[in-house]
Design a protein around this motif. Sequence first.
Motif, PDB file in Angstrom:
ATOM      1  N   ASP A 266       3.138  32.683  19.500  1.00  0.00           N
ATOM      2  CA  ASP A 266       1.935  33.180  19.600  1.00  0.00           C
ATOM      3  C   ASP A 266       1.526  34.376  18.613  1.00  0.00           C
ATOM      4  OD1 ASP A 266       1.571  31.283  21.600  1.00  0.00           O
ATOM      5  OD2 ASP A 266       2.123  32.830  23.353  1.00  0.00           O
ATOM      6  N   HIS A 267       2.626  35.295  18.796  1.00  0.00           N
ATOM      7  CA  HIS A 267       2.252  36.416  17.887  1.00  0.00           C
ATOM      8  C   HIS A 267       2.199  36.055  16.308  1.00  0.00           C
ATOM      9  CE1 HIS A 267       2.350  39.858  20.528  1.00  0.00           C
ATOM     10  NE2 HIS A 267       3.581  39.309  21.102  1.00  0.00           N
ATOM     11  N   ALA A 268       2.844  35.130  15.911  1.00  0.00           N
ATOM     12  CA  ALA A 268       2.697  34.393  14.640  1.00  0.00           C
ATOM     13  C   ALA A 268       1.463  33.977  14.252  1.00  0.00           C
ATOM     14  CB  ALA A 268       4.170  33.624  14.175  1.00  0.00           C
ATOM     15  N   LEU A 269       0.941  33.088  15.177  1.00  0.00           N
ATOM     16  CA  LEU A 269      -0.310  32.471  15.032  1.00  0.00           C
ATOM     17  C   LEU A 269      -1.542  33.582  14.929  1.00  0.00           C
ATOM     18  CD1 LEU A 269      -0.013  29.583  17.401  1.00  0.00           C
ATOM     19  CD2 LEU A 269      -0.608  29.567  14.966  1.00  0.00           C
ATOM     20  N   ALA A 270      -1.372  34.662  15.573  1.00  0.00           N
ATOM     21  CA  ALA A 270      -2.466  35.589  15.645  1.00  0.00           C
ATOM     22  C   ALA A 270      -2.352  36.350  14.258  1.00  0.00           C
ATOM     23  CB  ALA A 270      -2.270  36.688  16.844  1.00  0.00           C
ATOM     24  N   ILE A 282      -3.941  33.827   5.168  1.00  0.00           N
ATOM     25  CA  ILE A 282      -2.884  33.180   4.922  1.00  0.00           C
ATOM     26  C   ILE A 282      -2.483  31.976   5.559  1.00  0.00           C
ATOM     27  CG2 ILE A 282      -1.556  35.428   4.058  1.00  0.00           C
ATOM     28  CD1 ILE A 282       0.323  35.429   6.409  1.00  0.00           C
ATOM     29  N   ALA A 283      -3.256  31.872   6.894  1.00  0.00           N
ATOM     30  CA  ALA A 283      -3.289  30.420   7.749  1.00  0.00           C
ATOM     31  C   ALA A 283      -3.569  29.527   6.827  1.00  0.00           C
ATOM     32  CB  ALA A 283      -3.893  30.712   8.679  1.00  0.00           C
ATOM     33  N   GLU A 284      -4.439  29.648   5.831  1.00  0.00           N
ATOM     34  CA  GLU A 284      -5.308  28.712   4.985  1.00  0.00           C
ATOM     35  C   GLU A 284      -4.121  27.829   4.201  1.00  0.00           C
ATOM     36  OE1 GLU A 284      -9.244  29.413   3.777  1.00  0.00           O
ATOM     37  OE2 GLU A 284      -9.078  31.417   4.957  1.00  0.00           O
ATOM     38  N   LEU A 292       4.241  26.538  10.823  1.00  0.00           N
ATOM     39  CA  LEU A 292       3.705  26.522  12.039  1.00  0.00           C
ATOM     40  C   LEU A 292       3.923  25.231  12.838  1.00  0.00           C
ATOM     41  CD1 LEU A 292       0.240  28.740  11.392  1.00  0.00           C
ATOM     42  CD2 LEU A 292       2.285  29.412  12.489  1.00  0.00           C
ATOM     43  N   ALA A 293       3.429  24.282  11.858  1.00  0.00           N
ATOM     44  CA  ALA A 293       3.607  22.816  12.730  1.00  0.00           C
ATOM     45  C   ALA A 293       4.915  22.476  13.106  1.00  0.00           C
ATOM     46  CB  ALA A 293       2.904  21.796  11.579  1.00  0.00           C
TER      47      ALA A 293
END
Length: 393
Positions: A266-270, A282-284, A292-293
């Motif tokens: 959860d924290h990493a996704l945010a 950076i999520a892109e 993440l997957a």
Amino acid sequence: MTGNPDFDLFRISEDHLALREAVRAVAEDKIAPFAADVDENSRYPQEAHDALVQSDFFAPHVAEEYGGVGADALATCIVIEEVARVCASSSLIPAVNKLGSMPVILAANEEIKQTYLRPMAEGRVTFSYGLSEREAGSDTAGMKCRATRDGDDFVLNGQKSWITNAGVSEYYTVLAVTDPEGKRGNNVTAFVVEKSDAGFDFGEKERKLGIKGSPTRELHFDNCRIPASRMIGAEGEGLKIALRTLDHTRVTIGAQAVGIAQGALDHALAYVQERKQFGKHIAEFQGIQFMLADMAMELEAARLMVYSAAAKSERNDADLTFFGAAAKAFASDVAMKVTTDAVQLLGGAGYTRDFPLERMMRDAKITQIYEGTNQVQRLVMARQLLKGLPAAR
């Protein structure tokens, strides 16, 4: 396939979903705000303790006839998972209450159950478990703690190591050798020991890598006299009761590991959706997305394994020993990997105490060690396979 009972295992009930929502609200509102301070100061999470008592999540596994709410094994796992999502130390309150009291639930007479389960169910006491010793960790049958019969009493001498919530708990299930000349493994008996018993004391708190809010101490017995009426089950049956207990409670450690991993994800996704480098979030970046997957995929596999084992725990299935060990080992390995990757995703920030990821990574490590190391879990699984369990499906 909707409505087919063959698929009920993979559908969580509305009651369980409502429970998750309720526990999550308590955890985020009354436990999460104190988690960093609990870790920083290595102090018992009293705020979490009080919140769990007030919400009936303190010892949810206790049956209604003993003053509890009668939560099933899956519901208990959900409670532990959701608390661990914000604070692993706090999740050990309901987890260890189950561990300490499970021998009583499995094997004690009605008088002991009424005497010791009700105060815990009402939130007045906690219950710990004394099995391991300095030289008898994985080799539980090698324990040296002695309980010598003296009339209507037993006198305990020796020690126990690595006892979770020691000093906080009022009640302890303690395993001791009652027949030193007896057959190894069949000479151990289980007892309830009370904190106030004369001759019972505690060692200093261990200085640990993680779960710093949960005190870990030795138990010391110096001619500690307890009535024989506090024996759990039959004399000489203690180790069998202890191993049956672990079949059930290893599932809860799996749930704790899942909760820690979920909190880290959860924290990493945010963070990755907020942090920008090279002009974009950076999520892109595909490399981040692949990480993440994998984290989410492995986490969901661990959750399903834990929930499957919880269902087997509730039914007392013949192959629970295999599935309890598998759920604990797999989920804890996943938790270690997911928390480590979460720290990596935050880069330098993940290595600081400004974010909870480094705490979660430290907390995750113990799930691979306690209630049987993951190497021991693999031995347990292999032995079950060689016995033909679980059966081919």
